[in-house]
Design an enzyme around this catalytic site. Structure first.
Site, PDB file in Angstrom:
ATOM      1  N   GLU A 151       0.795  -1.219   0.000  1.00  0.00           N
ATOM      2  CA  GLU A 151       0.000   0.000   0.000  1.00  0.00           C
ATOM      3  C   GLU A 151       0.833   1.278   0.000  1.00  0.00           C
ATOM      4  O   GLU A 151       0.423   2.277  -0.590  1.00  0.00           O
ATOM      5  CB  GLU A 151      -0.947   0.012   1.216  1.00  0.00           C
ATOM      6  CG  GLU A 151      -2.015  -1.062   1.200  1.00  0.00           C
ATOM      7  CD  GLU A 151      -3.070  -0.829   0.126  1.00  0.00           C
ATOM      8  OE1 GLU A 151      -3.139   0.294  -0.411  1.00  0.00           O
ATOM      9  OE2 GLU A 151      -3.815  -1.772  -0.184  1.00  0.00           O
ATOM     10  N   SER A 422     -40.632 -32.837  44.537  1.00  0.00           N
ATOM     11  CA  SER A 422     -39.878 -33.264  45.721  1.00  0.00           C
ATOM     12  C   SER A 422     -38.515 -32.602  45.841  1.00  0.00           C
ATOM     13  O   SER A 422     -37.891 -32.668  46.909  1.00  0.00           O
ATOM     14  CB  SER A 422     -39.713 -34.786  45.705  1.00  0.00           C
ATOM     15  OG  SER A 422     -40.969 -35.429  45.839  1.00  0.00           O
TER      16      SER A 422
END
Length: 746
Positions: A151, A422
């Site tokens: 770049e 239970s």
């Protein structure tokens, strides 16, 4: 001589103009008009003029005299210098002005992250742009070098504009009669991407130049490079190198290899053209170009470039993301907490780049999801919920809210419409133990019983599962192991339902409950989340720690927005918590309701099953994990016998797998707990000649004082006697008890 001076005549306007013309426009003298030529041939008007005329006749033939040339050069050079200085001053002034001006606010959304207990990403939040910024030192040097090579090769040498690169691009484009080459530097690209659109206008280009200069003034080269790598688009919704590394390779940016870096560095030029997902040939060609430039610039060797190009890259399937689908119910819960409970703005969550640190244990979560999937694989629509937390700090380690998140996002962990059955009974027994009304050897008769309440106005007739009764007196341990309903209702009638509700509130249960005898059998709905929270108190020696899923939230700069402050509160006496835990271990013994999965669990564990017509539960714990498992159907369909037995295997498989790397650990024994041998039938101390003996734990001062049988030695001697087989059995129990005490005090 005339004493009076003769004043020279004032020059006429014509003479003045002529003198001005000769001074500033001497070339006109070389092209005299016809009239002036004629006058030149005439005799001089005066002696002074004649003298001038004679002098001119002695000039060197062919040579033109310019008596004012040097003066004119000096004049124009001065003007040009003044103009240059003026322009320089204006330029310097403009630079000074720009340096004092702030750059426009760049509104760049950043992806927020959710991390598990080990710092791994389990989810990301973003609106449109998937971006996660990281410092430059957390980006692989390979990627940095590859990006600069392709770049902006002179990035560290130019002031923001690459004049040499611009000239090369102009020549190349002129030769090709196209605009194939660009000359934008990284700084120019950053300025354009941060503050401008990509329209091709002179106004945009002028602003880009201004912002480029300002960026170079305000930031160092490394800072500009870091901003660029965190901002650039890498295709498929990934903005910034961290998001790109995760998308393409399921890695962090710091972990990228040379080959991976060269591949990713080539994508921003044209994501649709150079993405390996779109065109692998173009992507590989671009990668080769980058590697070649790096080798040419001496950044890497040609050998390294060749090896990198030949490396076979392992791309993540597009759309897979990082652990997509992992713990979806937990992720939704964390987002709900962050936004609705902690006040984190939803826009900040989606665009602010915050980091949410959670308590999720990936090992436990995987174990939970695997256990649910395996047990319910062949079921027809049966759902499940599992929540597991560390009782010592309240960390939610695993959460499964259902079987199929894609089709149904309802989190059943927080469903408050399910009866615990239970599994609620331990809360009743804890109340009785704390009040000192009952002990582990307190006995009630297991037989069909009618209970009168509300001052004799109402009758409650509970029954045991499948109407099974012993028709004899049983202890609390036997009642818990076999889940005897009659014993539970006898207990709540003895201590009072109001006190049971009070105990439940201390344990963290907030669901509505009424003080009725049926409360003992879990008839009032409670969520799995609350049940796990309550049992965690027992696992933690009676200390309650509020369950949490988020430990900390940081903004993008690392500033803490929220941090959990955990405090343990002693809500249950440690001795009573341990005695109840010991009783609940019997659930997994022979004859217990959890015995069918006892072989799957290879560590001390306490728990309680619960079954109603529509719900099946197993809530249990080890010293490290408290877990609630529920199974049932969303629309209230009744469970078959086989479907009612699926909660226990899920609990057992999950617990063992989640703790596979943790050595078995016993529950710590508080100092106020004593252990003695008792006769289960009578509840008396078992002396040597007693027919049956069982080791039992009591809160100090509540142990039995009556004696069954006679001692073989000194008065009060309860040493083990009898056959060799029974003696060996009792010695094993004693050894186990000694081991427990040794472990506790180690």
């Amino acid at each position: 001589m005339n004493k009076h001076k003769i004043k020279p005549a004032k020059p006429s306007l014509r003479r003045k103009l002529s003198a001005f013309s000769e001074r500033f426009f001497p070339r006109l003298r070389q092209r005299p008009s016809l009239n002036r030529n004629r006058r030149a041939q005439a005799a001089p008007a005066s002696a002074h003029q004649a003298s001038r005329h004679q002098t001119s006749q002695h000039q060197v033939p062919g040579m033109v005299q310019h008596p004012t040339a040097f003066y004119r050069f000096k004049k124009w050079a001065g003007r040009l210098a003044a103009l240059f200085l003026l322009l320089t001053a204006c330029f310097v002034g403009a630079l000074l002005y720009l340096s004092m001006q702030s750059l426009p606010a760049a509104s760049i959304s950043q992806t927020s992250q959710m991390l598990d207990l080990h710092g791994q990403v389990i989810d990301t939040f973003h609106t449109g742009e998937n971006r996660r910024s990281v410092p430059l030192d957390q980006i692989s040097p390979n990627l940095v070098k590859a990006t600069i090579a392709i770049e902006d090769r002179r990035f560290y040498d130019h002031p923001g504009f690459d004049i040499k690169g611009l000239g090369r691009a102009i020549v190349a484009n002129t030769v090709s009669l196209s605009a194939k080459q660009g000359a934008s530097t990284l700084t120019q690209q950053l300025a354009r991407n941060l503050y401008l659109t990509h329209e091709k206008t002179w106004q945009r280009k002028f602003k880009e130049a201004i912002y480029t200069m300002q960026l170079e003034m305000h930031y160092s080269k490394d800072e500009i490079l870091g901003l660029y790598l965190n901002q650039i688009y890498y295709g498929h919704g990934a903005y910034g190198i961290e998001a790109a590394a995760s998308l393409y390779f399921n890695k962090k940016a710091s972990e990228l290899t040379l080959a991976e870096s060269a591949m990713l560095a080539g994508i921003p030029k044209g994501p649709k053209y150079y993405s390996p997902y779109m065109d692998m040939k173009n992507a590989k060609d671009r990668q080769l170009t980058i590697l070649s430039i790096m080798a040419e610039d001496g950044v890497i060797s040609k050998t390294e470039a060749g090896k990198a190009y030949e490396e076979v890259l392992q791309f993540q399937p597009l759309g897979a993301g990082n652990q997509t689908g992992f713990a979806p119910y937990f992720r939704d819960y964390v987002k709900y907490l962050a936004v609705d409970k902690l006040g984190i703005n939803e826009q900040l969550l989606n665009e602010g780049g915050i980091t949410i640190y959670t308590t999720l244990d990936p090992v436990a979560q995987n174990a939970a999801e695997a256990a649910v999937d395996k047990e319910l694989a062949d079921s027809d629509g049966q759902q499940a919920a599992l929540i597991s937390l560390d009782p010592r700090n309240g960390y939610i380690k695993a959460m499964v809210g259902g079987r199929d998140y894609k089709n149904n996002q309802f989190n059943r962990v927080f469903a408050d419409t399910r009866q615990p059955g239970s599994s609620f009974k331990p809360i009743v027994y804890l109340t009785a133990l704390q009040d000192g009304l009952l002990t582990p050897i307190s006995r009630f008769k297991s037989e069909p019983t009618s209970f009168i309440y509300d001052e004799g106005r109402k009758v409650y007739k509970p029954s045991n599962y499948n109407d099974k009764y012993t028709n004899d007196f049983i202890t609390m341990r036997q009642a818990i192991a076999s889940s005897d309903n009659i014993y539970a209702v006898d207990t709540i009638m003895a201590v009072g339902a109001d006190k049971v509700i009070e105990t439940a509130r201390k344990l963290g249960i907030t669901s509505p409950m009424s003080p009725l005898p049926s409360l003992a059998l879990g008839t009032f709905p409670v969520s799995p989340y609350q049940m796990a929270s309550a049992f965690a108190v027992l696992a933690n020696g009676g200390k309650r720690v509020e369950p949490i899923a988020i430990t900390k939230i940081e903004d993008r700069s690392g500033h803490i927005l929220y941090e959990a402050k955990q405090q343990a509160e002693q809500v249950v006496d440690p001795a009573n918590a341990f005695v109840l835990t010991s009783l609940m271990e019997s659930v997994f013994d022979t004859g217990g309701t959890g015995n069918r999965v006892a072989a799957m669990i290879k560590r001390p564990v306490a728990g309680k099953t619960g079954t109603t017509a529509n719900d099946a539960w197993l809530v249990g714990y080890t010293p490290e994990l408290a877990t609630a498992v529920w199974t049932g159907f969303d629309k209230g369909r009744k469970l078959t016998v086989a479907e009612a037995h699926r909660a226990a295997p899920i609990f057992a498989a999950y617990t063992e797998q989640a703790l596979s790397a943790v050595p078995p650990k016993i529950f710590p024994i508080p100092e106020d707990v004593v252990s003695v041998y008792v006769d289960p039938a009578s509840g008396k101390l078992a002396e040597a000649t007693c027919s049956a003996k069982q080791l039992e734990y009591f809160v100090k001062g509540t142990e039995p004082v009556e004696v069954c049988g006679e001692a073989s030695g000194e008065p009060g001697d309860t040493s083990v006697q009898g056959t060799g087989e029974s003696k060996a059995a009792e010695e094993r129990k004693s050894w186990w008890n000694d081991l427990k005490r040794w472990w506790q005090h180690d």
